[in-house]
Design a protein around this motif. Structure first.
Motif, short mmCIF file in Angstrom:
data_model
loop_
_atom_site.label_atom_id
_atom_site.label_comp_id
_atom_site.label_asym_id
_atom_site.label_seq_id
_atom_site.Cartn_x
_atom_site.Cartn_y
_atom_site.Cartn_z
N UNK A 208 6.25 -12.44 1.88
CA UNK A 208 7.50 -12.16 2.58
C UNK A 208 7.31 -10.84 3.33
N UNK A 209 7.15 -10.94 4.64
CA UNK A 209 6.71 -9.79 5.43
C UNK A 209 7.86 -8.84 5.79
N UNK A 210 7.48 -7.57 5.92
CA UNK A 210 8.44 -6.53 6.27
C UNK A 210 7.67 -5.36 6.87
N UNK A 211 8.41 -4.36 7.36
CA UNK A 211 7.77 -3.11 7.75
C UNK A 211 7.54 -2.23 6.53
N UNK A 212 7.92 -2.73 5.35
CA UNK A 212 7.85 -1.97 4.10
C UNK A 212 7.06 -2.74 3.06
N UNK A 213 6.41 -2.03 2.16
CA UNK A 213 5.73 -2.64 1.02
C UNK A 213 6.25 -2.01 -0.27
N UNK A 214 6.81 -2.87 -1.12
CA UNK A 214 7.23 -2.45 -2.47
C UNK A 214 8.07 -1.17 -2.45
N UNK A 215 9.07 -1.14 -1.60
CA UNK A 215 10.02 -0.03 -1.61
C UNK A 215 9.64 1.18 -0.81
N UNK A 216 8.64 1.06 0.06
CA UNK A 216 8.27 2.23 0.88
C UNK A 216 9.35 2.56 1.89
N UNK A 217 10.26 1.60 2.14
CA UNK A 217 11.42 1.87 2.98
C UNK A 217 12.64 1.27 2.29
N UNK A 223 15.43 -4.39 2.70
CA UNK A 223 16.19 -4.83 1.52
C UNK A 223 16.55 -6.31 1.62
N UNK A 224 16.75 -6.79 2.85
CA UNK A 224 16.99 -8.23 3.04
C UNK A 224 15.80 -9.05 2.54
N UNK A 241 4.92 -16.37 -4.61
CA UNK A 241 5.68 -15.71 -3.55
C UNK A 241 5.87 -14.25 -3.94
N UNK A 242 5.64 -13.35 -2.99
CA UNK A 242 5.86 -11.94 -3.28
C UNK A 242 6.28 -11.20 -2.02
N UNK A 243 6.96 -10.10 -2.21
CA UNK A 243 7.41 -9.26 -1.11
C UNK A 243 8.30 -8.15 -1.65
N UNK A 257 -4.34 -4.28 -2.79
CA UNK A 257 -4.53 -3.67 -4.11
C UNK A 257 -4.01 -2.25 -4.15
N UNK A 258 -4.10 -1.55 -3.03
CA UNK A 258 -3.64 -0.16 -2.97
C UNK A 258 -2.13 -0.05 -2.83
N UNK A 259 -1.54 -0.94 -2.02
CA UNK A 259 -0.12 -0.81 -1.72
C UNK A 259 0.79 -1.61 -2.67
N UNK A 260 0.26 -2.68 -3.25
CA UNK A 260 1.10 -3.57 -4.07
C UNK A 260 0.37 -3.92 -5.36
N UNK A 261 0.16 -2.92 -6.18
CA UNK A 261 -0.58 -3.12 -7.42
C UNK A 261 0.13 -4.13 -8.32
N UNK A 262 -0.67 -5.04 -8.86
CA UNK A 262 -0.13 -6.06 -9.76
C UNK A 262 0.39 -7.30 -9.07
N UNK A 263 0.40 -7.32 -7.74
CA UNK A 263 0.88 -8.49 -7.01
C UNK A 263 -0.13 -9.63 -7.10
N UNK A 264 0.36 -10.85 -7.30
CA UNK A 264 -0.52 -12.02 -7.31
C UNK A 264 -0.62 -12.67 -5.93
#
Length: 333
Positions: A208-217, A223-224, A241-243, A257-264
């Motif tokens: 699920x794409x965004x200008x943000x990764x895991x709360x960086x914005x 938030x949507x 599914x992840x985002x 791996x650096x921006x979204x640790x633990x994501x499958x």
């Protein structure tokens, strides 16, 4: 063997009939010639047969084996007038209006052929806008049972690319839903994952794409996507599914791996869900034009029968590819 070649192989033995509504359009004529020669689908072109054949002859294309239907002269016209009055009469469509739609706008005639199962699917959009193609499809064919949303996806094949499924992705939604809310975005992601599985027989990995990764914005746009991801995971816990994920985090393992640790999902996504129509449409055209990717679609999801759109910048080979996918959809994938 490339993706489209594999699709052609799948549909060749149970050949379907696809109508190309823009029968006198040069790229469409070239595509009809190629498809008929390859023999993976039967083609019907809408329009004046003499005019179409003249255009084909001047360009050196053979249309041997192609079937022609002129909506203005077709024996099906009266039947389709009755059909449109039946399904659109409550919107003020009487027999006069129905006859005008069917003879002046081949999209409605082609959609009526699909609705009545005279043929198996329709492809258009080389000269018509997505809005026009979808309007005819929705008004005549309607949505699939249980479907709350009609959306679209592109099959993107990037040459010499190690990301996704060896360079193959689904991008969604590049064509139909301008600004989906979280529930709609979740629905788009699940439908796209199901289509990836059906087309490729490979597990979909959905970002699920965004200008943000895991709360960086914490912007409302990000938030949507966060909310849509939660809904999708709840509705389809069996799908990876992840985002929210930025594009690089979604497809490049080191960045993921650096921006979204633990994501499958991070680093390995093959289904990319864009937050709105602007980003989806811009994204696929950037990849197509700058990376030399093949882009097939937009392919609709959620209609009661396969009617698919084209980019007005499409090539004849793009049309061939979308016809192959449409034929595969008509097999009930």
């Amino acid at each position: 063997m490339g993706f489209i070649d594999e699709v052609k192989q799948k549909v060749r033995d149970s050949k379907k009939t696809i109508v190309l509504a823009e029968g006198n359009e040069p790229r469409t004529i070239e595509a009809a010639s190629k498809i008929t020669k390859e023999g993976f689908a039967d083609i019907t072109l809408l329009g004046n047969e003499d005019e179409i054949k003249s255009i084909a002859s001047q360009a050196g294309h053979s249309l041997t084996g192609v079937h022609f239907v002129d909506p203005k002269k077709s024996e099906l016209l009266d039947e389709f007038v009755d059909l449109l009055v039946k399904i659109r009469g409550h919107k003020g469509v009487d027999s006069t209006k129905a006859r005008e739609l069917l003879t002046d706008n081949p999209l409605y005639f082609g959609a009526s052929m699909v609705k009545t199962q005279k043929i198996n699917g329709m492809v258009a959009g080389a000269v018509n806008s997505t809005a026009n193609v979808l309007r005819a499809a929705l008004q005549v064919v309607g949505t699939a049972q249980g479907s709350k949303l009609v959306s679209s996806f592109m099959v993107i094949v990037v040459p010499d690319c190690e990301h996704g499924m060896n360079g193959t992705f689904i991008f969604s939604d590049p064509g139909l839903c301008p600004n989906p809310n979280p529930e709609e975005l979740a629905s788009i992601s699940i439908a796209s994952a199901q289509n990836f599985q059906a087309l490729f027989g490979v597990e979909p990995i959905v970002a699920m794409l965004s200008h943000s990764t895991y709360g960086s914005s914490t912007h409302e746009d990000a938030l949507k996507v966060v909310e849509a991801t939660k809904i999708a995971k709840k509705l389809a816990p069996h799908i990876r599914i992840d985002g929210e994920l930025q594009l690089d985090a979604a497809i490049i393992p080191k960045v993921g791996a650096a921006k979204a640790k633990g994501s499958n999902v991070a680093g390995y996504a093959n289904v990319l869900i864009f937050p709105d129509l602007d980003s989806g449409n811009i994204g696929y055209k950037l990849v197509e034009r700058l990376a030399g990717a093949k882009a097939y679609g937009p392919i609709t999801q959620g209609l009661a029968a396969p009617i698919n759109d084209l980019s007005r910048g499409c090539s004849a080979d793009d049309i061939v590819g979308v016809v192959a996918i449409t034929a595969l959809q008509s097999q009930g994938i």
